[in-house]
Design a protein around this motif. Structure first.
Motif, short mmCIF file in Angstrom:
data_model
loop_
_atom_site.label_atom_id
_atom_site.label_comp_id
_atom_site.label_asym_id
_atom_site.label_seq_id
_atom_site.Cartn_x
_atom_site.Cartn_y
_atom_site.Cartn_z
N SER A 1 101.12 75.40 62.21
CA SER A 1 102.37 75.92 61.66
C SER A 1 102.16 76.18 60.17
O SER A 1 101.65 75.31 59.45
CB SER A 1 103.51 74.92 61.86
N LEU A 2 102.55 77.36 59.73
CA LEU A 2 102.29 77.75 58.34
C LEU A 2 103.20 77.06 57.33
O LEU A 2 103.01 77.24 56.12
CB LEU A 2 102.42 79.27 58.19
N ASP A 3 104.17 76.29 57.77
CA ASP A 3 104.98 75.56 56.80
C ASP A 3 104.38 74.19 56.47
O ASP A 3 104.97 73.41 55.72
CB ASP A 3 106.43 75.41 57.28
N GLU A 4 103.18 73.90 57.01
CA GLU A 4 102.49 72.66 56.71
C GLU A 4 101.37 72.92 55.71
O GLU A 4 100.54 73.80 55.90
CB GLU A 4 101.91 72.05 58.00
N LYS A 5 101.35 72.14 54.66
CA LYS A 5 100.37 72.36 53.58
C LYS A 5 98.93 72.22 54.09
O LYS A 5 98.04 72.97 53.67
CB LYS A 5 100.63 71.37 52.45
N LYS A 6 98.70 71.29 55.01
CA LYS A 6 97.34 71.08 55.50
C LYS A 6 96.79 72.34 56.17
O LYS A 6 95.58 72.59 56.13
CB LYS A 6 97.30 69.91 56.47
N THR A 7 97.67 73.14 56.78
CA THR A 7 97.24 74.39 57.41
C THR A 7 96.76 75.37 56.36
O THR A 7 95.69 76.00 56.52
CB THR A 7 98.40 75.02 58.20
N VAL A 8 97.52 75.53 55.28
CA VAL A 8 97.15 76.48 54.22
C VAL A 8 95.89 76.00 53.51
O VAL A 8 95.03 76.82 53.13
CB VAL A 8 98.32 76.67 53.25
N GLU A 9 95.74 74.71 53.34
CA GLU A 9 94.50 74.17 52.74
C GLU A 9 93.30 74.48 53.62
O GLU A 9 92.23 74.88 53.13
CB GLU A 9 94.65 72.66 52.54
N TRP A 10 93.47 74.32 54.94
CA TRP A 10 92.38 74.62 55.87
C TRP A 10 92.02 76.10 55.85
O TRP A 10 90.84 76.46 55.78
CB TRP A 10 92.81 74.19 57.28
#
Length: 350
Positions: free
Chosen positions: A54-63
Motif C-alpha cells: 500500500s502506497l500510504d505506508e512509508k516502508k513501501t516508498v522506502e523500498w
C-alpha cells in the motif's frame, strides 16, 4: 540517459474508488482477478514475495526508492490528477514531500484526461476533465510550488519539470504556460519546463508551437499506433463478426513491438527537443479481459537491447521514459514479480 519511470499512485484506498468500484478497491483488485485467456498467456502477474503493498505506508516508498536507486532508475514521473482544483490519488506524492529522508527524485506528469469506467464496452464518465481560467492556473501552480522547492524535484536548467499528457486539450494552453513561467521566475526559477506527451510520430498531427519545451514519444503507444488502428477497423468489419472471438485479445510479440519502438524513434525528427520512450511489457486484460491486448513473450533481453539502441539517439543528460514502474494492471512494471523477478531492473543496471 537518465531513466525516468512512469509511476501510478493507485495502490492505496481512496473514498472515490470505494464509491465507484467497491469497498477496498485499489489497482491490486484488478491485478488479482486476472486470468489466463490463451495458451502460454502470462496471467496473473504476482508480485515477488506476494508484495501487494500500500502506497500510504512509508516502508513501501522506502523500498521502491532503494530499488530504483540500486538499479539505475533516475526518478519517477508521478501521474497527477487535477480536475480544476480537485485532486485524486494525491496522497503518495504528498507523503513523499513530507518524508524528506527518502532520497527519491521525481516530478509531476499531469494525466489530464477524463476518468472513465468501462464495463463490457460501455463507458461512464466518473470525473470529467474541465479546465478553468487564470484563477485555476494560479491555484494549480501554487499547489506545485512546495514540490518545485524540494531539492529532490527534477529540474532542467533550473526549471521544474511538469509533464502533460494531452496538451492540446487545454484551452489557452500557451497563456497558461506563460503564466506559470512568470510565477516560477518570480519564485527564483528560470521558468517551468513542460514536457508534452505524444502517441504518434506523424508530424502533421503535432503542434510544434504548443508552448511546450520538449516532447516525449510515449511507448508502446506510438509503436502500436498503426497496428491498433488496423485492428480497430478489422474487428468492425461485418464479415468477421462471427469470428471475432478468434481475434480477442489482440496479441503482438513483445520483440516485434520493441523493433517498432526503435524504428519509430529513429523516424521521429520533430522541430523541438524529443525524449524517447521504452516499455517493459503490455497486457491490459486484467482490466479489459478479452477486449484487451497483449504483448506476448516479454523478456528482459529485448528490453535491454531497445534501451541500448535508444541511447544512441539522444544525449547523456537526456531523459529516457520507461513505461512503467508499477502499471501492474497493464502488465508493465519494473517492480519484480514471481516470473521475471529482477531481470528488467537488472537490464537497466547493465
Amino acid at each position: 540517459m537518465r531513466k525516468i519511470a512512469y509511476y501510478l499512485p493507485q495502490f492505496h484506498r481512496v473514498k472515490e474508488n470505494d464509491e465507484w468500484w467497491g469497498e477496498g478497491f485499489t489497482e491490486w483488485t484488478n491485478v488479482r482477478k486476472a486470468s489466463c485467456l490463451f495458451e502460454n498467456h502470462y496471467q496473473p502477474h504476482i508480485p515477488l514475495d506476494d508484495n501487494y503493498y500500500s502506497l500510504d505506508e512509508k516502508k513501501t516508498v522506502e523500498w521502491q526508492t532503494k530499488l530504483a536507486n540500486d538499479y539505475g532508475v533516475y526518478g519517477f514521473a508521478y501521474y497527477h490528477y487535477w480536475f480544476e482544483g480537485r485532486l485524486l490519488l494525491e496522497k503518495p506524492v504528498e507523503n513523499l514531500l513530507k518524508w524528506k529522508d527518502i532520497n527519491q527524485k521525481y516530478f509531476f506528469f499531469w494525466a489530464n484526461h477524463d476518468w472513465i469506467k468501462s464495463v463490457e464496452g460501455k463507458q461512464e464518465i466518473l470525473m470529467k476533465q474541465n479546465y478553468g481560467d487564470v484563477k485555476d492556473w494560479d491555484k494549480h501552480y501554487n499547489y506545485f510550488l512546495p514540490y518545485f522547492k524540494d531539492d529532490r524535484y527534477i529540474k532542467v536548467d533550473n526549471k521544474p519539470v511538469v509533464g502533460i499528457y494531452i496538451l492540446k486539450n487545454i484551452p489557452n494552453v500557451k497563456e497558461m504556460i506563460n503564466y506559470w513561467n512568470k510565477k516560477a521566475i518570480s519564485d527564483g526559477f528560470n521558468g517551468v519546463y513542460i514536457i508534452e506527451s505524444t502517441n504518434v510520430i506523424d508530424s502533421t498531427l503535432i503542434d510544434f508551437n504548443s508552448g511546450s519545451d520538449a516532447l516525449v514519444l510515449r511507448q508502446p503507444n506510438a509503436a502500436a499506433d498503426k497496428m491498433t488502428k488496423w485492428y480497430a477497423r478489422i474487428r468492425k468489419h461485418p464479415k468477421i463478426q462471427q469470428m471475432i472471438k478468434k481475434f480477442y485479445p489482440y496479441k503482438v510479440p513483445y520483440g516485434r513491438i520493441c523493433k517498432e519502438v526503435i524504428r519509430t524513434s529513429k523516424q521521429f525528427k520533430p522541430e523541438k527537443k524529443v525524449y524517447y520512450g521504452v516499455f517493459c511489457g503490455w497486457d491490459n486484460t486484467s482490466r479489459h479481459s478479452s477486449r484487451g491486448w497483449v504483448a506476448t513473450d516479454i523478456n528482459a533481453k529485448d528490453f535491454r537491447e531497445t534501451i541500448v539502441e535508444l541511447e544512441k539517439l539522444g544525449e547523456t543528460e537526456d531523459f529516457l521514459f520507461i513505461n512503467a514502474w508499477n502499471e501492474w494492471a497493464e502488465g508493465m512494471h519494473l517492480e519484480p514479480d514471481e516470473k521475471n523477478k529482477y531481470t528488467f531492473l537488472q537490464a537497466i543496471n547493465d
